[in-house]
Design a protein around this motif. Structure first.
Motif, PDB file in Angstrom:
ATOM      1  N   PRO A 172      -6.421  -4.280  36.668  1.00 23.14           N
ATOM      2  CA  PRO A 172      -6.743  -5.360  37.615  1.00 23.14           C
ATOM      3  C   PRO A 172      -6.313  -4.987  39.026  1.00 23.14           C
ATOM      4  CG  PRO A 172      -4.841  -5.934  36.253  1.00 23.14           C
ATOM      5  CD  PRO A 172      -5.437  -4.683  35.667  1.00 23.14           C
ATOM      6  N   SER A 173      -7.126  -5.395  39.990  1.00 17.26           N
ATOM      7  CA  SER A 173      -6.845  -5.062  41.379  1.00 17.26           C
ATOM      8  C   SER A 173      -5.786  -5.994  41.935  1.00 17.26           C
ATOM      9  CB  SER A 173      -8.118  -5.177  42.232  1.00 17.26           C
ATOM     10  OG  SER A 173      -9.091  -4.286  41.762  1.00 17.26           O
ATOM     11  N   PRO A 174      -4.796  -5.466  42.623  1.00 21.94           N
ATOM     12  CA  PRO A 174      -3.806  -6.339  43.268  1.00 21.94           C
ATOM     13  C   PRO A 174      -4.437  -7.071  44.440  1.00 21.94           C
ATOM     14  CG  PRO A 174      -3.496  -4.053  43.944  1.00 21.94           C
ATOM     15  CD  PRO A 174      -4.548  -4.057  42.875  1.00 21.94           C
ATOM     16  N   PRO A 175      -3.792  -8.141  44.896  1.00 22.21           N
ATOM     17  CA  PRO A 175      -4.349  -8.872  46.049  1.00 22.21           C
ATOM     18  C   PRO A 175      -4.556  -7.950  47.241  1.00 22.21           C
ATOM     19  CG  PRO A 175      -2.505 -10.069  45.061  1.00 22.21           C
ATOM     20  CD  PRO A 175      -2.559  -8.735  44.396  1.00 22.21           C
ATOM     21  N   GLY A 176      -5.733  -8.062  47.845  1.00 24.00           N
ATOM     22  CA  GLY A 176      -6.022  -7.249  49.023  1.00 24.00           C
ATOM     23  C   GLY A 176      -6.544  -5.870  48.706  1.00 24.00           C
ATOM     24  N   ALA A 177      -6.607  -5.500  47.422  1.00 21.61           N
ATOM     25  CA  ALA A 177      -7.099  -4.172  47.107  1.00 21.61           C
ATOM     26  C   ALA A 177      -8.576  -4.069  47.441  1.00 21.61           C
ATOM     27  CB  ALA A 177      -6.874  -3.873  45.622  1.00 21.61           C
ATOM     28  N   GLY A 178      -9.055  -2.868  47.686  1.00 22.45           N
ATOM     29  CA  GLY A 178     -10.454  -2.652  48.009  1.00 22.45           C
ATOM     30  C   GLY A 178     -10.721  -2.622  49.489  1.00 22.45           C
ATOM     31  N   CYS A 179      -9.708  -2.869  50.297  1.00 17.79           N
ATOM     32  CA  CYS A 179      -9.871  -2.815  51.750  1.00 17.79           C
ATOM     33  C   CYS A 179      -9.038  -1.714  52.364  1.00 17.79           C
ATOM     34  CB  CYS A 179      -9.497  -4.161  52.370  1.00 17.79           C
ATOM     35  SG  CYS A 179     -10.894  -5.305  52.407  1.00 17.79           S
ATOM     36  N   SER A 180      -8.816  -0.653  51.623  1.00 21.33           N
ATOM     37  CA  SER A 180      -8.102   0.517  52.117  1.00 21.33           C
ATOM     38  C   SER A 180      -6.745   0.143  52.711  1.00 21.33           C
ATOM     39  CB  SER A 180      -8.945   1.268  53.162  1.00 21.33           C
ATOM     40  OG  SER A 180     -10.188   1.630  52.625  1.00 21.33           O
ATOM     41  N   GLY A 181      -6.052  -0.810  52.054  1.00 19.10           N
ATOM     42  CA  GLY A 181      -4.733  -1.178  52.529  1.00 19.10           C
ATOM     43  C   GLY A 181      -4.737  -2.070  53.756  1.00 19.10           C
ATOM     44  N   LEU A 182      -5.862  -2.729  54.014  1.00 18.88           N
ATOM     45  CA  LEU A 182      -5.948  -3.582  55.192  1.00 18.88           C
ATOM     46  C   LEU A 182      -4.960  -4.757  55.082  1.00 18.88           C
ATOM     47  CD1 LEU A 182      -7.539  -4.186  57.813  1.00 18.88           C
ATOM     48  CD2 LEU A 182      -9.059  -5.589  56.419  1.00 18.88           C
ATOM     49  N   ASP A 183      -4.187  -4.990  56.145  1.00 13.94           N
ATOM     50  CA  ASP A 183      -3.205  -6.072  56.177  1.00 13.94           C
ATOM     51  C   ASP A 183      -3.877  -7.331  56.723  1.00 13.94           C
ATOM     52  OD1 ASP A 183      -0.960  -7.600  56.213  1.00 13.94           O
ATOM     53  OD2 ASP A 183      -0.047  -6.622  57.961  1.00 13.94           O
ATOM     54  N   PHE A 184      -4.280  -8.244  55.828  1.00 12.48           N
ATOM     55  CA  PHE A 184      -4.996  -9.437  56.256  1.00 12.48           C
ATOM     56  C   PHE A 184      -4.333 -10.689  55.693  1.00 12.48           C
ATOM     57  CE2 PHE A 184      -7.024  -8.050  52.332  1.00 12.48           C
ATOM     58  CZ  PHE A 184      -7.022  -9.214  51.581  1.00 12.48           C
ATOM     59  N   GLN A 185      -4.680 -11.828  56.278  1.00 14.61           N
ATOM     60  CA  GLN A 185      -4.276 -13.141  55.788  1.00 14.61           C
ATOM     61  C   GLN A 185      -5.528 -13.927  55.429  1.00 14.61           C
ATOM     62  OE1 GLN A 185      -1.508 -15.172  58.457  1.00 14.61           O
ATOM     63  NE2 GLN A 185      -0.988 -13.206  59.400  1.00 14.61           N
ATOM     64  N   ASP A 186      -5.383 -14.862  54.506  1.00 17.15           N
ATOM     65  CA  ASP A 186      -6.511 -15.717  54.126  1.00 17.15           C
ATOM     66  C   ASP A 186      -6.614 -16.912  55.072  1.00 17.15           C
ATOM     67  OD1 ASP A 186      -7.756 -14.501  51.859  1.00 17.15           O
ATOM     68  OD2 ASP A 186      -5.931 -14.939  50.728  1.00 17.15           O
ATOM     69  N   ILE A 187      -7.845 -17.307  55.370  1.00 19.59           N
ATOM     70  CA  ILE A 187      -8.126 -18.518  56.128  1.00 19.59           C
ATOM     71  C   ILE A 187      -9.255 -19.257  55.424  1.00 19.59           C
ATOM     72  CG2 ILE A 187      -9.694 -17.281  57.673  1.00 19.59           C
ATOM     73  CD1 ILE A 187      -8.937 -19.238  59.892  1.00 19.59           C
ATOM     74  N   LEU A 188      -9.168 -20.592  55.371  1.00 17.19           N
ATOM     75  CA  LEU A 188     -10.179 -21.408  54.715  1.00 17.19           C
ATOM     76  C   LEU A 188     -10.993 -22.160  55.746  1.00 17.19           C
ATOM     77  CD1 LEU A 188      -8.064 -22.928  51.811  1.00 17.19           C
ATOM     78  CD2 LEU A 188      -9.638 -20.975  51.699  1.00 17.19           C
ATOM     79  N   CYS A 189     -12.224 -22.536  55.379  1.00 12.38           N
ATOM     80  CA  CYS A 189     -13.035 -23.368  56.251  1.00 12.38           C
ATOM     81  C   CYS A 189     -12.309 -24.684  56.532  1.00 12.38           C
ATOM     82  CB  CYS A 189     -14.384 -23.650  55.603  1.00 12.38           C
ATOM     83  SG  CYS A 189     -15.636 -22.452  56.071  1.00 12.38           S
ATOM     84  N   GLY A 190     -12.366 -25.098  57.802  1.00 13.16           N
ATOM     85  CA  GLY A 190     -11.668 -26.305  58.216  1.00 13.16           C
ATOM     86  C   GLY A 190     -10.228 -26.053  58.596  1.00 13.16           C
ATOM     87  N   GLU A 191      -9.809 -24.806  58.555  1.00  7.75           N
ATOM     88  CA  GLU A 191      -8.417 -24.477  58.834  1.00  7.75           C
ATOM     89  C   GLU A 191      -8.299 -23.806  60.193  1.00  7.75           C
ATOM     90  OE1 GLU A 191      -4.661 -22.574  56.362  1.00  7.75           O
ATOM     91  OE2 GLU A 191      -6.703 -21.895  55.922  1.00  7.75           O
ATOM     92  N   GLU A 192      -7.122 -23.962  60.817  1.00 10.06           N
ATOM     93  CA  GLU A 192      -6.822 -23.339  62.104  1.00 10.06           C
ATOM     94  C   GLU A 192      -5.506 -22.592  61.945  1.00 10.06           C
ATOM     95  OE1 GLU A 192      -7.512 -25.407  66.023  1.00 10.06           O
ATOM     96  OE2 GLU A 192      -5.311 -25.346  66.025  1.00 10.06           O
ATOM     97  N   VAL A 193      -5.501 -21.320  62.369  1.00  9.47           N
ATOM     98  CA  VAL A 193      -4.293 -20.501  62.288  1.00  9.47           C
ATOM     99  C   VAL A 193      -4.022 -19.935  63.673  1.00  9.47           C
ATOM    100  CG1 VAL A 193      -4.601 -19.910  59.859  1.00  9.47           C
ATOM    101  CG2 VAL A 193      -5.618 -18.455  61.622  1.00  9.47           C
ATOM    102  N   SER A 194      -2.793 -19.512  63.897  1.00 15.71           N
ATOM    103  CA  SER A 194      -2.434 -18.915  65.183  1.00 15.71           C
ATOM    104  C   SER A 194      -1.591 -17.674  64.948  1.00 15.71           C
ATOM    105  CB  SER A 194      -1.672 -19.923  66.046  1.00 15.71           C
ATOM    106  OG  SER A 194      -0.461 -20.313  65.405  1.00 15.71           O
ATOM    107  N   GLY A 195      -1.512 -16.849  65.972  1.00 19.99           N
ATOM    108  CA  GLY A 195      -0.746 -15.618  65.889  1.00 19.99           C
ATOM    109  C   GLY A 195      -0.759 -14.894  67.216  1.00 19.99           C
ATOM    110  N   SER A 196      -0.317 -13.646  67.194  1.00 27.61           N
ATOM    111  CA  SER A 196      -0.250 -12.850  68.429  1.00 27.61           C
ATOM    112  C   SER A 196      -0.700 -11.428  68.143  1.00 27.61           C
ATOM    113  CB  SER A 196       1.171 -12.833  68.982  1.00 27.61           C
ATOM    114  OG  SER A 196       1.270 -11.963  70.109  1.00 27.61           O
ATOM    115  N   THR A 197      -1.458 -10.878  69.078  1.00 21.91           N
ATOM    116  CA  THR A 197      -1.884  -9.477  68.964  1.00 21.91           C
ATOM    117  C   THR A 197      -0.989  -8.540  69.761  1.00 21.91           C
ATOM    118  OG1 THR A 197      -3.406  -9.783  70.815  1.00 21.91           O
ATOM    119  CG2 THR A 197      -4.297 -10.094  68.591  1.00 21.91           C
TER     120      THR A 197
END
Length: 521
Positions: free
Chosen positions: A369-394
């Motif tokens: 079984p694939s671990p969470p996030g597998a298949g994206c070459s180790g991409l560090d991402f967060q989940d966001i849902l429709c209707g949701e607002e998130v914030s952060g810094s680049t």
């Protein structure tokens, strides 16, 4: 026999020198008659494949005008006459395929006009005379198929114009001489079936060789990667030695090769995929009797292959379907590879494949079984849902995908007719990209992109933030990249709104645990 009768016999053979025997049939040959009758003006004599026997007739040594003497493919016996040194105008001497014995005369050094010396396929013995190096104009020197011994003399380095040095099937010893690098006109080395020792030097790759044949010697060490610089080569034959290590990938640069022979050694590792780059109209590959492992590369399915010997290794896996592209195949040897399995690919003639039938391949093991996030070459991402607002810094965020600014990644799982993404409320000049699935490929999987499309309440960056709308259709995972225009970085707000079919809401947080009351005992 009386003296008178002996004299009569000599007359019958045109000329007679005490101790000489004129070759059978030569006395009646008109070319021979003409040559010995006009020795000063006779420049060429060719008596090939006429079954001549006896020794080389001494009458010829008076024909000092000869520039070309061809007595090949006869039955001449005796030694190579030292008197040939008198024919100083000789440019070509061909005694190929006779029954000559003895050593190569040192006196031949006097033939300084010699361009083509062909003494191969006789029974000559002894060493190669160092004096041959005085033939500095030599172009072809064929001494193969004799019984010559000793090392290859360094005096041959004087032959700076030589193209061919063929020494196959002798008993020569020593290492490959370093002076070969000085022979800038040398194109062909045929030194197979001797007793040469040592390693194959790297500098051979700096020569202009078109044929390098060193098979059936006692060479050791690895195959130099610098041989990949012999880009003019047609033939590379190193088989039947004691070579070790892996096959250099650089040999794939020799795209003009017609034959690559590396069999019967101690080579290990896998077959390089680079060996599938050869472009000649026909090509043969021999890798048999080594310790190669792994699967057969799909790249070997070249239409121009006529012979491919991969037997007696430790190869595994199924036969690539690409082998069915080989349209000129004469033989494919695969036997004694216990790990090869499956059917012969469609288009590959079974009659030309040795080792078939192969056993059926076992089914592949189930994938873990694939671990969470597998298949994206180790991409560090967060989940966001429709209707949701998130914030952060680049600010200071990684930019592994080539952005000039920091990058932040989100995964949006959604399906439906439309969805809007925006960075309203961000404090810098933002840039949005949306991709379908992984790997992220801007050429084929980029669905939406926006720089300054913001329709946001007025603030300092209202015209510099980003808004994009796309139609997901079927439910998929979409990857959202928040970055900055050029090198802009700062604090952002990402919102997913206007979804026609919302993702399932996040589960509510778990209630706090009940309080624990402690009562006095």
């Amino acid at each position: 026999m009386t003296p008178a009768s002996k004299s009569f016999r000599c007359l019958a053979l045109v000329a007679c020198v005490p101790g000489s025997v004129v070759a059978s049939g030569m006395s009646s040959h008109p070319d021979f008659q003409s040559c010995i009758s006009n020795p000063a003006t006779c420049t060429r004599l060719s008596l090939t494949s006429t079954s001549l026997t006896g020794t080389v007739p001494s009458e010829l040594f008076a024909a000092t005008g000869l520039t070309s003497l061809n007595l090949l493919r006869n039955l001449l016996t005796g030694t190579v006459p030292t008197e040939l040194a008198a024919l100083t105008n000789l440019v070509s001497l061909d005694l190929y395929r006779n029954l000559l014995t003895g050593t190569i005369p040192t006196e031949m050094a006097a033939l300084t006009n010699m361009l083509f010396l062909e003494l191969h396929y006789n029974s000559l013995t002894g060493t190669i005379p160092t004096e041959l190096g005085e033939m500095t104009d030599m172009r072809w020197m064929f001494l193969d198929e004799n019984g010559l011994v000793g090392s290859i003399p360094s005096s041959l380095a004087k032959m700076t114009r030589v193209n061919y040095i063929t020494l196959d099937d002798n008993s020569l010893t020593g290492s490959i001489p370093s002076w070969l690098v000085q022979l800038t006109s040398l194109t062909d080395i045929y030194w197979r079936s001797n007793s040469l020792t040592g390693t194959i030097p790297n500098w051979l790759g700096q020569t202009g060789l078109t044929r390098l044949l060193l098979s059936s010697n006692s060479l050791i060490g690895t195959i130099p990667s610098m041989l990949g610089q012999l880009t003019r080569s047609y033939y590379l034959s190193l088989d039947d030695n004691s070579l070790s290590g892996s096959i250099p990938t650089t040999l794939g640069r020799l795209t003009g090769l017609q034959s690559l022979r590396l069999s019967d050694s101690r080579l290990t590792g896998t077959i390089p995929t680079e060996l599938g780059r050869f472009t000649r109209s026909w090509f043969s590959l021999s890798l048999q009797a080594n310790s190669l492992e792994g699967s057969i590369p799909t790249e070997l399915g070249m239409p121009n292959v006529d012979y491919m010997y991969l037997d007696s290794n430790s190869l595994t896996g199924t036969l690539p379907t690409e082998l069915g592209r080989i349209t000129n195949l004469r033989q494919l040897k695969l036997e004694s590879n216990l790990g090869i399995c499956g059917a012969i690919p469609l288009g590959l003639p079974a009659s030309e494949v040795s080792g078939d039938p192969f056993p059926s391949c076992p089914p592949p093991p189930p994938s873990p079984p694939s671990p969470p996030g597998a298949g994206c070459s180790g991409l560090d991402f967060q989940d966001i849902l429709c209707g949701e607002e998130v914030s952060g810094s680049t600010v200071g965020a990684p930019n592994a995908f080539g952005s000039a600014s920091g990058e932040k990644w989100y995964r949006l799982r959604v399906g439906g007719s439309s969805v809007t993404l925006s960075t309203c409320g961000s404090t810098y000049d933002t840039f949005l990209r949306v991709y379908l699935g992984c790997p992220l490929n801007a050429e084929t999987l980029e669905l939406a992109i926006n720089d300054d499309g913001g329709d946001c309440p007025s603030n300092a960056y209202a015209s510099r933030v980003s808004t994009t709308n796309f139609s997901p259709g079927h439910a998929h995972s979409y990857y959202v990249l928040v970055e900055g225009y050029q090198a802009s970085e700062g604090t952002y707000v990402l919102a997913a709104t206007d979804c026609s079919a919302l993702s399932p809401p996040r589960p509510p947080p778990l209630p706090p645990p009940p309080p624990i009351y402690l009562f006095p005992g």
